[in-house]
Design a protein around this motif. Structure first.
Motif, PDB file in Angstrom:
ATOM      1  N   ARG A  81      -7.370 -20.585   0.574  1.00  0.00           N
ATOM      2  CA  ARG A  81      -8.927 -20.568   0.044  1.00  0.00           C
ATOM      3  C   ARG A  81      -9.517 -21.381   1.262  1.00  0.00           C
ATOM      4  N   SER A  82     -10.757 -21.014   1.280  1.00  0.00           N
ATOM      5  CA  SER A  82     -11.643 -21.559   2.103  1.00  0.00           C
ATOM      6  C   SER A  82     -11.689 -23.173   2.099  1.00  0.00           C
ATOM      7  N   ASP A  83     -11.353 -23.866   1.012  1.00  0.00           N
ATOM      8  CA  ASP A  83     -11.580 -25.135   0.839  1.00  0.00           C
ATOM      9  C   ASP A  83     -10.225 -26.138   1.060  1.00  0.00           C
ATOM     10  N   PRO A 104       5.874  -1.137  10.108  1.00  0.00           N
ATOM     11  CA  PRO A 104       6.035  -2.129   8.965  1.00  0.00           C
ATOM     12  C   PRO A 104       6.502  -1.424   7.707  1.00  0.00           C
ATOM     13  N   PRO A 105       6.969  -2.119   6.723  1.00  0.00           N
ATOM     14  CA  PRO A 105       7.565  -1.302   5.553  1.00  0.00           C
ATOM     15  C   PRO A 105       6.335  -0.576   4.763  1.00  0.00           C
ATOM     16  N   GLU A 106       6.532   0.299   4.001  1.00  0.00           N
ATOM     17  CA  GLU A 106       5.506   1.146   3.612  1.00  0.00           C
ATOM     18  C   GLU A 106       4.211   0.281   2.821  1.00  0.00           C
ATOM     19  N   HIS A 107       4.817  -0.680   1.914  1.00  0.00           N
ATOM     20  CA  HIS A 107       3.917  -1.364   1.194  1.00  0.00           C
ATOM     21  C   HIS A 107       2.925  -2.357   2.352  1.00  0.00           C
ATOM     22  N   VAL A 108       3.518  -2.529   3.321  1.00  0.00           N
ATOM     23  CA  VAL A 108       2.677  -3.251   4.376  1.00  0.00           C
ATOM     24  C   VAL A 108       1.755  -2.432   5.068  1.00  0.00           C
ATOM     25  N   GLY A 109       2.378  -1.099   5.544  1.00  0.00           N
ATOM     26  CA  GLY A 109       1.438  -0.320   5.868  1.00  0.00           C
ATOM     27  C   GLY A 109       0.173  -0.043   5.095  1.00  0.00           C
ATOM     28  N   GLU A 110       0.466   0.376   4.044  1.00  0.00           N
ATOM     29  CA  GLU A 110      -0.639   0.546   3.137  1.00  0.00           C
ATOM     30  C   GLU A 110      -1.826  -0.525   2.886  1.00  0.00           C
ATOM     31  N   VAL A 111      -1.410  -1.803   2.942  1.00  0.00           N
ATOM     32  CA  VAL A 111      -2.591  -2.729   2.712  1.00  0.00           C
ATOM     33  C   VAL A 111      -3.305  -3.019   4.101  1.00  0.00           C
ATOM     34  N   LEU A 112      -2.614  -2.573   5.423  1.00  0.00           N
ATOM     35  CA  LEU A 112      -3.145  -2.595   6.482  1.00  0.00           C
ATOM     36  C   LEU A 112      -4.018  -1.389   6.825  1.00  0.00           C
ATOM     37  N   ALA A 113      -3.858  -0.250   6.123  1.00  0.00           N
ATOM     38  CA  ALA A 113      -4.536   0.916   6.296  1.00  0.00           C
ATOM     39  C   ALA A 113      -4.291   1.524   7.322  1.00  0.00           C
ATOM     40  N   LEU A 114      -2.664   1.443   7.673  1.00  0.00           N
ATOM     41  CA  LEU A 114      -1.924   2.068   8.996  1.00  0.00           C
ATOM     42  C   LEU A 114      -1.652   3.625   8.696  1.00  0.00           C
ATOM     43  N   SER A 174     -13.287 -13.068  11.372  1.00  0.00           N
ATOM     44  CA  SER A 174     -12.975 -14.234  10.487  1.00  0.00           C
ATOM     45  C   SER A 174     -12.441 -13.708   9.185  1.00  0.00           C
ATOM     46  N   PRO A 175     -11.432 -14.366   8.531  1.00  0.00           N
ATOM     47  CA  PRO A 175     -11.275 -13.878   7.525  1.00  0.00           C
ATOM     48  C   PRO A 175     -12.147 -14.675   6.279  1.00  0.00           C
ATOM     49  N   CYS A 176     -12.558 -13.663   5.543  1.00  0.00           N
ATOM     50  CA  CYS A 176     -13.581 -13.752   4.607  1.00  0.00           C
ATOM     51  C   CYS A 176     -13.084 -13.522   3.128  1.00  0.00           C
ATOM     52  N   GLU A 177     -12.137 -12.865   2.817  1.00  0.00           N
ATOM     53  CA  GLU A 177     -11.404 -12.737   1.706  1.00  0.00           C
ATOM     54  C   GLU A 177      -9.834 -12.474   1.726  1.00  0.00           C
ATOM     55  N   GLY A 178      -9.033 -13.444   0.787  1.00  0.00           N
ATOM     56  CA  GLY A 178      -7.723 -13.124   0.676  1.00  0.00           C
ATOM     57  C   GLY A 178      -7.385 -12.640  -0.640  1.00  0.00           C
ATOM     58  N   VAL A 179      -6.286 -11.781  -0.238  1.00  0.00           N
ATOM     59  CA  VAL A 179      -5.564 -11.258  -1.780  1.00  0.00           C
ATOM     60  C   VAL A 179      -3.922 -11.558  -1.748  1.00  0.00           C
ATOM     61  N   VAL A 206       5.503 -13.514  -2.062  1.00  0.00           N
ATOM     62  CA  VAL A 206       4.152 -13.244  -1.831  1.00  0.00           C
ATOM     63  C   VAL A 206       3.639 -12.425  -0.634  1.00  0.00           C
ATOM     64  N   LEU A 207       2.855 -11.585  -0.989  1.00  0.00           N
ATOM     65  CA  LEU A 207       2.233 -10.658   0.137  1.00  0.00           C
ATOM     66  C   LEU A 207       0.858 -11.241   0.130  1.00  0.00           C
ATOM     67  N   HIS A 208       0.542 -11.697   1.374  1.00  0.00           N
ATOM     68  CA  HIS A 208      -1.001 -12.095   1.573  1.00  0.00           C
ATOM     69  C   HIS A 208      -1.491 -11.272   2.562  1.00  0.00           C
ATOM     70  N   VAL A 209      -2.764 -10.724   2.065  1.00  0.00           N
ATOM     71  CA  VAL A 209      -3.673  -9.859   3.218  1.00  0.00           C
ATOM     72  C   VAL A 209      -5.010 -10.592   3.237  1.00  0.00           C
ATOM     73  N   ALA A 210      -5.100 -10.831   4.415  1.00  0.00           N
ATOM     74  CA  ALA A 210      -6.541 -11.395   4.776  1.00  0.00           C
ATOM     75  C   ALA A 210      -7.489 -10.468   5.410  1.00  0.00           C
ATOM     76  N   TYR A 211      -8.709 -10.265   4.760  1.00  0.00           N
ATOM     77  CA  TYR A 211      -9.718  -9.275   5.377  1.00  0.00           C
ATOM     78  C   TYR A 211     -10.849 -10.028   5.958  1.00  0.00           C
ATOM     79  N   ASP A 212     -11.522  -9.335   6.795  1.00  0.00           N
ATOM     80  CA  ASP A 212     -12.745  -9.866   7.499  1.00  0.00           C
ATOM     81  C   ASP A 212     -13.999  -9.557   6.801  1.00  0.00           C
TER      82      ASP A 212
END
Length: 239
Positions: A81-83, A104-114, A174-179, A206-212
């Motif tokens: 989190r940002s704080d 990467p594994p299929e579930h990782v490729g999906e969240v990275l939009a590969l 920069s990361p603006c949103e994390g899931v 824990v599968l963490h994805v950071a989006y710009d």
């Protein structure tokens, strides 16, 4: 948004540390010197050093000032989190192997939009417990456009300023949103080996994805923790 003065000072010190001007354990410029160099108050310099201390990059030395931290730290995965300071939940870690490019594994490729079969840069670290035992096995996957723009990600050694600051400096993103997606499953043979547990063994994942800013993925981290050491405490107001 332009950086505030104390953020500019902190970023400049990060860059100088990352470029090797100051190594682990070395004394950094005094508050007085930095205040004169940047034409700011000592309070502004203190804020800059507080940022670096919260990132785990520097430590205060009694009667001397600030020195570069000798032991790099890393977080398990998620909860960015940002704080939240980088040192929150951070612990010593060991880099496993050399960063490489792999599919990467299929579930990782999906969240990275590969696309199917598209590679990403893989970095693996083992975050340690207080007694030095294995804590969390973290595999970080970076899209190749990030890896190409930030070549130090492909090197085996730790990035002193932290990957987030380094990627921002190299790419402007920069990361603006994390899931964070939390699940439970059985460990693979390799995970069981690295975590020092016998199969079958339950692990928390824990599968963490950071989006710009444009919601493009910057990194996907998968943190795997053996069930016997996994614990999460959340305190919050009620009523």
């Amino acid at each position: 948004m332009p950086l505030l003065k104390y953020e500019q000072i902190a970023d400049d010190l990060r860059t100088r540390i990352s470029n090797g001007e100051f190594g682990p354990g070395q004394l950094l410029p005094s508050g007085r010197d930095l205040a004169e160099q940047w034409t700011v108050s000592r309070a502004t310099v203190v804020k800059a050093y507080d940022v670096l201390r919260n990132d785990g990059l520097v430590v205060a030395r009694q009667g001397a000032g600030f020195v570069v931290a000798e032991t790099p730290i890393a977080c398990p995965a998620g909860g960015r989190r940002s704080d939240t300071a980088r040192v929150s939940g951070g612990a010593p870690f060991r880099r496993l192997g050399t960063p490489d490019r792999a599919v990467p594994p299929e579930h990782v490729g999906e969240v990275l939009a590969l696309k199917t079969g598209e590679m990403a840069l893989r970095r693996v670290r083992l975050v340690l417990l207080d007694d030095g035992a294995p804590g969390t096995l973290v595999t970080a996957w970076f899209p190749l456009d990030i890896a190409d723009a930030a070549p130090r990600l492909s090197m085996a050694g730790p990035i002193a300023e932290g990957t987030t600051h380094y990627v921002r400096r190299q790419t402007g993103r920069s990361p603006c949103e994390g899931v964070d997606i939390k699940t439970v499953r059985l460990a693979t043979a390799e995970e069981a080996h690295q975590l020092g547990v016998e199969q079958p063994a339950a692990v928390a994942v824990v599968l963490h994805v950071a989006y710009d800013q444009e919601r493009r993925p910057l990194v996907c981290e998968e943190g795997v923790t053996a069930s016997h050491v996994f614990e999460e405490t959340d305190s919050y107001p009620m009523g």
